[in-house]
Design a protein around this motif. Structure first.
Motif, PDB file in Angstrom:
ATOM      1  N   MET B   1       0.615  -0.667   0.404  1.00  0.00           N
ATOM      2  CA  MET B   1       0.253   0.188   0.227  1.00  0.00           C
ATOM      3  C   MET B   1       0.817   1.369  -0.077  1.00  0.00           C
ATOM      4  O   MET B   1       1.389   1.605   1.045  1.00  0.00           O
ATOM      5  N   GLN B   2       0.841   2.562  -1.042  1.00  0.00           N
ATOM      6  CA  GLN B   2       1.897   2.860  -1.036  1.00  0.00           C
ATOM      7  C   GLN B   2       0.776   4.735  -1.176  1.00  0.00           C
ATOM      8  O   GLN B   2      -0.280   4.469  -2.311  1.00  0.00           O
ATOM      9  N   TYR B   3       1.465   5.393  -0.627  1.00  0.00           N
ATOM     10  CA  TYR B   3       0.734   6.796  -1.366  1.00  0.00           C
ATOM     11  C   TYR B   3       1.083   7.769  -1.806  1.00  0.00           C
ATOM     12  O   TYR B   3       2.658   7.470  -1.281  1.00  0.00           O
ATOM     13  N   THR B   4       0.423   9.077  -2.268  1.00  0.00           N
ATOM     14  CA  THR B   4       1.120   9.501  -2.869  1.00  0.00           C
ATOM     15  C   THR B   4       0.369  10.848  -2.001  1.00  0.00           C
ATOM     16  O   THR B   4      -0.646  11.085  -1.817  1.00  0.00           O
ATOM     17  N   LEU B   5       0.588  12.006  -1.156  1.00  0.00           N
ATOM     18  CA  LEU B   5       0.439  13.098  -0.764  1.00  0.00           C
ATOM     19  C   LEU B   5       0.648  14.188  -1.742  1.00  0.00           C
ATOM     20  O   LEU B   5       1.335  14.393  -2.176  1.00  0.00           O
ATOM     21  N   LEU B   6      -0.577  15.078  -1.539  1.00  0.00           N
ATOM     22  CA  LEU B   6      -0.973  16.256  -2.699  1.00  0.00           C
ATOM     23  C   LEU B   6      -1.468  17.532  -1.701  1.00  0.00           C
ATOM     24  O   LEU B   6      -1.798  17.288  -0.803  1.00  0.00           O
ATOM     25  N   ILE B   7       0.154  18.471  -1.679  1.00  0.00           N
ATOM     26  CA  ILE B   7      -0.108  19.116  -0.472  1.00  0.00           C
ATOM     27  C   ILE B   7      -0.596  20.783  -1.362  1.00  0.00           C
ATOM     28  O   ILE B   7       0.255  20.674  -2.383  1.00  0.00           O
ATOM     29  N   THR B   8      -1.808  21.383  -1.313  1.00  0.00           N
ATOM     30  CA  THR B   8      -2.151  22.607  -2.106  1.00  0.00           C
ATOM     31  C   THR B   8      -2.110  23.828  -1.217  1.00  0.00           C
ATOM     32  O   THR B   8      -1.818  25.003  -1.800  1.00  0.00           O
ATOM     33  N   GLY B   9      -2.075  24.122  -0.215  1.00  0.00           N
ATOM     34  CA  GLY B   9      -1.961  24.904   1.456  1.00  0.00           C
ATOM     35  C   GLY B   9      -0.923  25.468   1.692  1.00  0.00           C
ATOM     36  O   GLY B   9      -0.091  25.097   1.209  1.00  0.00           O
ATOM     37  N   LYS B  36       5.313   7.445  -1.937  1.00  0.00           N
ATOM     38  CA  LYS B  36       5.773   7.515  -3.015  1.00  0.00           C
ATOM     39  C   LYS B  36       6.636   8.412  -3.493  1.00  0.00           C
ATOM     40  O   LYS B  36       7.945   8.941  -3.569  1.00  0.00           O
ATOM     41  N   GLY B  37       6.374   9.652  -3.314  1.00  0.00           N
ATOM     42  CA  GLY B  37       6.546  10.905  -3.491  1.00  0.00           C
ATOM     43  C   GLY B  37       5.680  12.190  -2.958  1.00  0.00           C
ATOM     44  O   GLY B  37       4.080  11.540  -2.505  1.00  0.00           O
ATOM     45  N   VAL B  38       5.988  13.389  -2.639  1.00  0.00           N
ATOM     46  CA  VAL B  38       4.578  13.949  -2.482  1.00  0.00           C
ATOM     47  C   VAL B  38       4.812  15.350  -3.391  1.00  0.00           C
ATOM     48  O   VAL B  38       6.031  15.486  -4.283  1.00  0.00           O
ATOM     49  N   PHE B  39       3.346  15.679  -4.037  1.00  0.00           N
ATOM     50  CA  PHE B  39       4.234  16.779  -5.310  1.00  0.00           C
ATOM     51  C   PHE B  39       2.989  18.075  -4.735  1.00  0.00           C
ATOM     52  O   PHE B  39       1.879  18.414  -4.026  1.00  0.00           O
ATOM     53  N   PHE B  40       3.813  18.895  -4.315  1.00  0.00           N
ATOM     54  CA  PHE B  40       3.334  20.536  -4.220  1.00  0.00           C
ATOM     55  C   PHE B  40       2.435  21.051  -5.228  1.00  0.00           C
ATOM     56  O   PHE B  40       3.380  21.104  -6.026  1.00  0.00           O
ATOM     57  N   TYR B  41       1.085  21.695  -5.114  1.00  0.00           N
ATOM     58  CA  TYR B  41       0.932  22.465  -5.836  1.00  0.00           C
ATOM     59  C   TYR B  41       0.004  24.017  -5.247  1.00  0.00           C
ATOM     60  O   TYR B  41       0.288  23.633  -3.915  1.00  0.00           O
ATOM     61  N   GLU B  42      -0.682  24.483  -5.697  1.00  0.00           N
ATOM     62  CA  GLU B  42      -1.054  26.105  -5.793  1.00  0.00           C
ATOM     63  C   GLU B  42      -0.090  26.383  -5.093  1.00  0.00           C
ATOM     64  O   GLU B  42       1.253  26.957  -5.135  1.00  0.00           O
ATOM     65  N   ASP B  43      -0.125  27.131  -3.804  1.00  0.00           N
ATOM     66  CA  ASP B  43       0.516  28.122  -3.148  1.00  0.00           C
ATOM     67  C   ASP B  43       1.485  27.376  -2.215  1.00  0.00           C
ATOM     68  O   ASP B  43       2.612  27.733  -1.516  1.00  0.00           O
ATOM     69  N   ALA B  44       1.240  25.499  -2.520  1.00  0.00           N
ATOM     70  CA  ALA B  44       1.930  24.905  -1.660  1.00  0.00           C
ATOM     71  C   ALA B  44       3.277  24.798  -1.850  1.00  0.00           C
ATOM     72  O   ALA B  44       4.313  24.849  -1.551  1.00  0.00           O
ATOM     73  N   VAL B  45       3.553  25.201  -3.680  1.00  0.00           N
ATOM     74  CA  VAL B  45       4.775  25.318  -4.254  1.00  0.00           C
ATOM     75  C   VAL B  45       5.933  26.477  -3.274  1.00  0.00           C
ATOM     76  O   VAL B  45       6.974  26.583  -3.169  1.00  0.00           O
ATOM     77  N   LEU B  46       5.202  27.344  -2.360  1.00  0.00           N
ATOM     78  CA  LEU B  46       6.285  28.330  -1.940  1.00  0.00           C
ATOM     79  C   LEU B  46       7.288  27.433  -0.520  1.00  0.00           C
ATOM     80  O   LEU B  46       8.601  28.350   0.029  1.00  0.00           O
ATOM     81  N   ILE B  47       6.917  26.164  -0.836  1.00  0.00           N
ATOM     82  CA  ILE B  47       7.814  25.777   0.507  1.00  0.00           C
ATOM     83  C   ILE B  47       9.778  25.693  -0.287  1.00  0.00           C
ATOM     84  O   ILE B  47      10.053  25.590   0.622  1.00  0.00           O
ATOM     85  N   GLY B  48       9.975  25.420  -1.565  1.00  0.00           N
ATOM     86  CA  GLY B  48      10.221  25.546  -1.993  1.00  0.00           C
ATOM     87  C   GLY B  48      11.087  26.468  -2.309  1.00  0.00           C
ATOM     88  O   GLY B  48      11.711  26.741  -2.951  1.00  0.00           O
ATOM     89  N   ASN B  49      11.331  27.459  -1.656  1.00  0.00           N
ATOM     90  CA  ASN B  49      12.371  28.476  -1.868  1.00  0.00           C
ATOM     91  C   ASN B  49      13.250  28.820  -1.285  1.00  0.00           C
ATOM     92  O   ASN B  49      12.932  29.181   0.159  1.00  0.00           O
TER      93      ASN B  49
END
Lengths: 106, 130, 115
Positions: B1-9, B36-49
């Motif tokens: 059982m593998q999960y993907t996390l999608l973070i948008t906040g 398996k992996g974590v995907f950042f979308y919307e304003d959550a991408v600001l985590i990578g600054n």
């Protein structure tokens, strides 16, 4: 060469969509060694209508469907569009039609 | 059982990145291969600054996620379209836009939403944090 | 293949949420993943006709509704009780669900994403 007064982005897409003219399309096409025929122009105008209508540059699948609906199933095939706009038809045609680069177009 | 996390906040306007961090720690603690992996979308991408400087007496979220990536070899993806429009730029995008700087933090990578579709089809569940 | 529901609940002009939610729906469709949409709350404002936002206000997402057919996105659900919608001209492609249908809808998808 393309007229210097028209500003293109790093990838050759128009920065200011209002700058587009049919003459400019001819220049943009020459830059990528495509000779525009009537078959090209009907796709270019279809793309411009698509963008005006929906405010989005289509990727391959919606482009094929739109061509199929407006110009008939014979032309609504990716192989046909590939012969007109080699490589990536949605990207190349959008460039010549003066539209933004299709997003998420892999 | 593998999960993907999608973070948008947004890391600043929401607790999405914080809650996801607590979730991933708990999950990996119990089942080391469960994410398996974590995907950042919307304003959550600001985590990578990488240029953001949190106050010293607050949690450094970007660092906390980098630690997860390093320790557990879990890829951290940022949606490229969402990131670039917010100024999170890697070296190749920096060259493409003829910029003088790049801002993407280590351990994060810019990918299209197609990567999220791929994760979606190769894991059992996606869990969204918003 | 997973069947996805994109649930829009944010105002189309207050943030990028609706835009980025719809972008994701288009990508799913482009990758030939079955995807439906449902709208509630402030996102219902997308449906009203005669929108003319300025560049500062945002992209006209209402226009995209008519383009969804080219992406094979055919189901856009809302709950029936939003009667204020029937008092003004709105986009006609929506499907109205009663309260029970609306609630069971969410369990009919392998995944639901909210924007």
């Amino acid at each position: 060469m393309t007229d210097n007064t028209v500003v293109l982005d790093e990838e050759g897409y128009l920065l200011n969509l209002q700058d587009w003219t049919p003459e400019l399309a001819n220049q943009l096409a020459q830059d990528v060694e495509v000779e525009l025929t009537d078959a090209h122009w009907e796709i270019i105008y279809l793309l411009r209508d698509f963008y005006t209508e929906f405010e989005v540059s289509p990727a391959m699948r919606p482009l094929v469907k739109a061509v199929s609906k407006k110009l008939g199933a014979e032309k609504g095939r990716s192989i046909y569009l590939m012969t007109l706009f080699p490589g990536s038809p949605p990207k190349l045609a959008a460039k010549i039609a003066g539209l933004p680069k299709p997003a998420n177009c892999l | 059982m593998q999960y993907t996390l999608l973070i948008t906040g947004s890391p600043y306007q929401s607790k999405a990145c914080h809650t996801a961090l607590r979730f991933i720690r708990a999950a990996l603690n119990k089942y080391p291969d469960s994410i398996k992996g974590v995907f950042f979308y919307e304003d959550a991408v600001l985590i990578g600054n990488q240029t953001a400087q949190p106050p010293r007496d607050e949690v450094n979220l970007t660092k906390a996620w980098q630690d997860i990536a390093e320790q557990h070899k879990i890829p951290l993806y940022l949606c490229i379209a969402a990131a670039v429009r917010r100024g999170i730029i890697n070296e190749s995008e920096s060259r493409r836009y003829e910029l003088e700087q790049h801002t993407l933090a280590e351990y994060f990578q810019l990918e299209g939403l197609g990567t999220l579709v791929d994760l979606m089809n190769t894991t059992n569940k996606i869990i969204q944090f918003r | 293949m997973k069947h996805t529901l994109i649930h829009l609940n944010s105002s189309p002009y207050s943030s990028l949420a609706c835009k980025e939610g719809l972008d994701f729906a288009l990508v799913l469709a482009t990758f030939e993943q079955p995807v439906d949409l449902c709208l509630s709350g402030a996102a219902l404002a997308i449906l009203t006709d005669n929108q003319n936002p300025t560049a500062e206000q945002g992209k006209n997402l209402h226009k995209l509704l008519d383009g969804l057919e080219f992406y094979d996105i055919e189901n856009i659900f809302i709950e029936k009780h939003h009667s204020w919608l029937s008092n003004q001209p709105t986009w006609q492609g929506i499907q109205l669900l009663n309260e029970a249908e609306w609630q069971t809808m969410f369990s009919q998808y392998q995944q639901v994403f909210r924007f």
